[in-house]
Design a protein around this motif. Sequence first.
Motif, PDB file in Angstrom:
ATOM      1  N   ALA A 160     -13.136   7.244 -33.703  1.00  0.00           N
ATOM      2  CA  ALA A 160     -14.332   7.101 -33.236  1.00  0.00           C
ATOM      3  C   ALA A 160     -14.397   6.461 -31.811  1.00  0.00           C
ATOM      4  CB  ALA A 160     -15.107   6.627 -34.262  1.00  0.00           C
ATOM      5  N   ARG A 161     -15.438   6.697 -31.083  1.00  0.00           N
ATOM      6  CA  ARG A 161     -15.632   5.819 -29.700  1.00  0.00           C
ATOM      7  C   ARG A 161     -17.075   5.118 -30.054  1.00  0.00           C
ATOM      8  NH1 ARG A 161     -14.051   7.905 -24.153  1.00  0.00           N
ATOM      9  NH2 ARG A 161     -12.235   6.959 -24.770  1.00  0.00           N
ATOM     10  N   PHE A 162     -16.976   3.628 -29.596  1.00  0.00           N
ATOM     11  CA  PHE A 162     -18.064   2.863 -29.736  1.00  0.00           C
ATOM     12  C   PHE A 162     -18.393   2.686 -28.318  1.00  0.00           C
ATOM     13  CE2 PHE A 162     -16.373   2.725 -33.774  1.00  0.00           C
ATOM     14  CZ  PHE A 162     -17.652   1.701 -34.859  1.00  0.00           C
ATOM     15  N   VAL A 163     -19.840   3.066 -28.214  1.00  0.00           N
ATOM     16  CA  VAL A 163     -20.375   2.903 -26.554  1.00  0.00           C
ATOM     17  C   VAL A 163     -21.530   2.168 -26.631  1.00  0.00           C
ATOM     18  CG1 VAL A 163     -20.929   4.134 -24.707  1.00  0.00           C
ATOM     19  CG2 VAL A 163     -19.274   5.111 -26.051  1.00  0.00           C
ATOM     20  N   TYR A 164     -21.573   1.175 -25.602  1.00  0.00           N
ATOM     21  CA  TYR A 164     -22.908   0.187 -25.390  1.00  0.00           C
ATOM     22  C   TYR A 164     -23.172   0.423 -23.818  1.00  0.00           C
ATOM     23  CZ  TYR A 164     -26.039  -3.621 -24.982  1.00  0.00           C
ATOM     24  OH  TYR A 164     -27.065  -4.368 -24.787  1.00  0.00           O
ATOM     25  N   GLY A 165     -24.412   0.451 -23.456  1.00  0.00           N
ATOM     26  CA  GLY A 165     -24.688   0.438 -22.201  1.00  0.00           C
ATOM     27  C   GLY A 165     -26.020  -0.447 -21.935  1.00  0.00           C
ATOM     28  N   SER A 166     -25.811  -1.122 -21.060  1.00  0.00           N
ATOM     29  CA  SER A 166     -26.746  -2.025 -20.532  1.00  0.00           C
ATOM     30  C   SER A 166     -28.082  -1.453 -20.033  1.00  0.00           C
ATOM     31  CB  SER A 166     -26.601  -3.132 -19.533  1.00  0.00           C
ATOM     32  OG  SER A 166     -26.165  -2.291 -18.270  1.00  0.00           O
ATOM     33  N   ASP A 167     -27.894  -0.462 -19.759  1.00  0.00           N
ATOM     34  CA  ASP A 167     -29.312   0.667 -19.416  1.00  0.00           C
ATOM     35  C   ASP A 167     -30.020   1.059 -20.842  1.00  0.00           C
ATOM     36  OD1 ASP A 167     -27.140   2.464 -20.296  1.00  0.00           O
ATOM     37  OD2 ASP A 167     -27.803   4.019 -18.871  1.00  0.00           O
ATOM     38  N   ASP A 168     -29.346   1.053 -21.792  1.00  0.00           N
ATOM     39  CA  ASP A 168     -30.102   1.378 -23.133  1.00  0.00           C
ATOM     40  C   ASP A 168     -29.738   0.060 -24.063  1.00  0.00           C
ATOM     41  OD1 ASP A 168     -31.137   2.692 -25.162  1.00  0.00           O
ATOM     42  OD2 ASP A 168     -29.792   4.147 -25.503  1.00  0.00           O
ATOM     43  N   PRO A 169     -30.250  -1.051 -23.692  1.00  0.00           N
ATOM     44  CA  PRO A 169     -29.730  -2.252 -24.369  1.00  0.00           C
ATOM     45  C   PRO A 169     -29.970  -2.495 -25.923  1.00  0.00           C
ATOM     46  CG  PRO A 169     -31.673  -2.714 -23.143  1.00  0.00           C
ATOM     47  CD  PRO A 169     -31.271  -1.221 -22.912  1.00  0.00           C
ATOM     48  N   TYR A 170     -30.716  -1.719 -26.480  1.00  0.00           N
ATOM     49  CA  TYR A 170     -31.262  -1.818 -27.743  1.00  0.00           C
ATOM     50  C   TYR A 170     -30.150  -0.946 -28.744  1.00  0.00           C
ATOM     51  CZ  TYR A 170     -35.289  -4.190 -26.269  1.00  0.00           C
ATOM     52  OH  TYR A 170     -36.206  -5.096 -25.663  1.00  0.00           O
ATOM     53  N   ALA A 171     -29.322  -0.203 -28.214  1.00  0.00           N
ATOM     54  CA  ALA A 171     -28.741   0.818 -29.082  1.00  0.00           C
ATOM     55  C   ALA A 171     -27.165   0.736 -28.888  1.00  0.00           C
ATOM     56  CB  ALA A 171     -29.177   2.334 -28.598  1.00  0.00           C
ATOM     57  N   VAL A 172     -26.670   1.074 -30.100  1.00  0.00           N
ATOM     58  CA  VAL A 172     -25.179   1.308 -29.736  1.00  0.00           C
ATOM     59  C   VAL A 172     -25.138   2.999 -30.398  1.00  0.00           C
ATOM     60  CG1 VAL A 172     -24.431  -0.888 -30.616  1.00  0.00           C
ATOM     61  CG2 VAL A 172     -24.996   0.784 -32.429  1.00  0.00           C
ATOM     62  N   HIS A 173     -23.757   3.644 -29.602  1.00  0.00           N
ATOM     63  CA  HIS A 173     -23.594   5.022 -29.749  1.00  0.00           C
ATOM     64  C   HIS A 173     -22.390   5.341 -30.368  1.00  0.00           C
ATOM     65  CE1 HIS A 173     -27.154   5.565 -26.970  1.00  0.00           C
ATOM     66  NE2 HIS A 173     -26.815   4.572 -26.441  1.00  0.00           N
ATOM     67  N   ILE A 174     -22.146   5.630 -31.352  1.00  0.00           N
ATOM     68  CA  ILE A 174     -20.901   5.936 -32.023  1.00  0.00           C
ATOM     69  C   ILE A 174     -20.526   7.666 -31.998  1.00  0.00           C
ATOM     70  CG2 ILE A 174     -19.270   5.769 -33.824  1.00  0.00           C
ATOM     71  CD1 ILE A 174     -21.070   3.381 -34.792  1.00  0.00           C
ATOM     72  N   THR A 175     -19.369   7.933 -31.354  1.00  0.00           N
ATOM     73  CA  THR A 175     -19.061   9.395 -31.402  1.00  0.00           C
ATOM     74  C   THR A 175     -17.841   9.569 -32.515  1.00  0.00           C
ATOM     75  OG1 THR A 175     -19.817   9.655 -29.158  1.00  0.00           O
ATOM     76  CG2 THR A 175     -18.291  11.370 -30.271  1.00  0.00           C
ATOM     77  N   PHE A 176     -17.935  10.163 -33.595  1.00  0.00           N
ATOM     78  CA  PHE A 176     -16.903  10.640 -34.608  1.00  0.00           C
ATOM     79  C   PHE A 176     -16.349  11.974 -34.154  1.00  0.00           C
ATOM     80  CE2 PHE A 176     -20.470   8.475 -36.512  1.00  0.00           C
ATOM     81  CZ  PHE A 176     -19.609   7.013 -37.231  1.00  0.00           C
ATOM     82  N   HIS A 177     -14.818  11.914 -34.085  1.00  0.00           N
ATOM     83  CA  HIS A 177     -14.096  13.034 -33.786  1.00  0.00           C
ATOM     84  C   HIS A 177     -13.575  13.316 -35.357  1.00  0.00           C
ATOM     85  CE1 HIS A 177     -14.714  12.503 -29.686  1.00  0.00           C
ATOM     86  NE2 HIS A 177     -14.456  11.234 -29.767  1.00  0.00           N
ATOM     87  N   PHE A 178     -14.062  14.522 -35.892  1.00  0.00           N
ATOM     88  CA  PHE A 178     -13.495  14.763 -37.130  1.00  0.00           C
ATOM     89  C   PHE A 178     -12.677  16.076 -37.029  1.00  0.00           C
ATOM     90  CE2 PHE A 178     -17.763  13.111 -38.606  1.00  0.00           C
ATOM     91  CZ  PHE A 178     -17.450  12.031 -39.351  1.00  0.00           C
ATOM     92  N   GLY A 179     -11.976  16.250 -36.165  1.00  0.00           N
ATOM     93  CA  GLY A 179     -11.049  17.479 -35.947  1.00  0.00           C
ATOM     94  C   GLY A 179     -11.919  18.641 -35.571  1.00  0.00           C
ATOM     95  N   SER A 180     -13.142  18.650 -35.361  1.00  0.00           N
ATOM     96  CA  SER A 180     -13.792  20.106 -35.202  1.00  0.00           C
ATOM     97  C   SER A 180     -14.000  19.927 -33.756  1.00  0.00           C
ATOM     98  CB  SER A 180     -15.047  20.204 -35.868  1.00  0.00           C
ATOM     99  OG  SER A 180     -15.867  19.071 -35.502  1.00  0.00           O
ATOM    100  N   ASP A 181     -14.527  21.101 -33.219  1.00  0.00           N
ATOM    101  CA  ASP A 181     -14.771  21.497 -31.770  1.00  0.00           C
ATOM    102  C   ASP A 181     -15.898  20.442 -31.386  1.00  0.00           C
ATOM    103  OD1 ASP A 181     -13.000  23.262 -31.657  1.00  0.00           O
ATOM    104  OD2 ASP A 181     -14.302  25.222 -31.932  1.00  0.00           O
ATOM    105  N   ALA A 182     -16.889  20.351 -32.187  1.00  0.00           N
ATOM    106  CA  ALA A 182     -18.064  19.232 -31.798  1.00  0.00           C
ATOM    107  C   ALA A 182     -17.964  18.057 -32.549  1.00  0.00           C
ATOM    108  CB  ALA A 182     -19.322  20.232 -32.147  1.00  0.00           C
ATOM    109  N   PRO A 183     -17.794  16.801 -31.732  1.00  0.00           N
ATOM    110  CA  PRO A 183     -17.926  15.779 -32.067  1.00  0.00           C
ATOM    111  C   PRO A 183     -19.362  15.421 -32.718  1.00  0.00           C
ATOM    112  CG  PRO A 183     -17.777  15.365 -29.852  1.00  0.00           C
ATOM    113  CD  PRO A 183     -17.808  16.952 -30.056  1.00  0.00           C
ATOM    114  N   VAL A 184     -19.354  14.339 -33.722  1.00  0.00           N
ATOM    115  CA  VAL A 184     -20.698  14.267 -34.173  1.00  0.00           C
ATOM    116  C   VAL A 184     -21.240  12.720 -33.586  1.00  0.00           C
ATOM    117  CG1 VAL A 184     -21.839  13.203 -36.396  1.00  0.00           C
ATOM    118  CG2 VAL A 184     -20.310  15.071 -36.264  1.00  0.00           C
ATOM    119  N   HIS A 185     -22.381  12.759 -33.090  1.00  0.00           N
ATOM    120  CA  HIS A 185     -22.956  11.645 -32.389  1.00  0.00           C
ATOM    121  C   HIS A 185     -23.856  10.869 -33.049  1.00  0.00           C
ATOM    122  CE1 HIS A 185     -21.260  12.926 -28.975  1.00  0.00           C
ATOM    123  NE2 HIS A 185     -21.529  14.143 -29.017  1.00  0.00           N
ATOM    124  N   TRP A 186     -23.984   9.476 -33.392  1.00  0.00           N
ATOM    125  CA  TRP A 186     -25.041   8.844 -34.217  1.00  0.00           C
ATOM    126  C   TRP A 186     -25.407   7.488 -32.931  1.00  0.00           C
ATOM    127  CZ3 TRP A 186     -27.582   8.624 -38.735  1.00  0.00           C
ATOM    128  CH2 TRP A 186     -27.373   9.791 -39.443  1.00  0.00           C
TER     129      TRP A 186
END
Length: 160
Positions: free
Chosen positions: A25-51
């Motif tokens: 998984a990749r955890f991403v935080y940006g100061s341009d969206d300061p209230y949110a965290v973004h996590i991208t899960f790579h389950f081995g499929s073509d399309a990762p899952v974003h939360w």
Amino acid sequence: MNTTVERDIELQLVLSPERSIPVPARFVYGSDDPYAVHITFHFGSDAPVHWTFSRELLVEGVFRPSGHGDVRVWPTQQEGRSVICVALSSPDGDALIQAPAVAVSAWLERTLRVVPPGTESENTDLEEELFALLTPAPGDDCYPGGDPWGAPDGPLDGER
């Protein structure tokens, strides 16, 4: 200036009390969206899952159970090590993820140095955000003919 804090962390997708599988998984935080965290899960499929969810929820979940509904976070011990559990619910299904508490806490600490708690609004132009949300885009069917209620453009019965 926008600052981004990223970290790749190997998580465990819990399938049963006895079985889990690793999930990068990749955890991403940006100061341009300061209230949110973004996590991208790579389950081995073509399309990762974003939360995307509240940074505050994740920070609180490192110390005590937090959240309700679609995202819940809590600390626990698993085989003698500290982990953060993240329960995710969506119309597509539910998932229980375990993350190493040390890695998540270190990443969160970096995000808190970039935008300290309580200063998030300084990194957000609220008027610009509201304008973007409330302004119809070209092609929107808002206000057809200029009248929000869809009244005919000509005079109404009895008006001349």
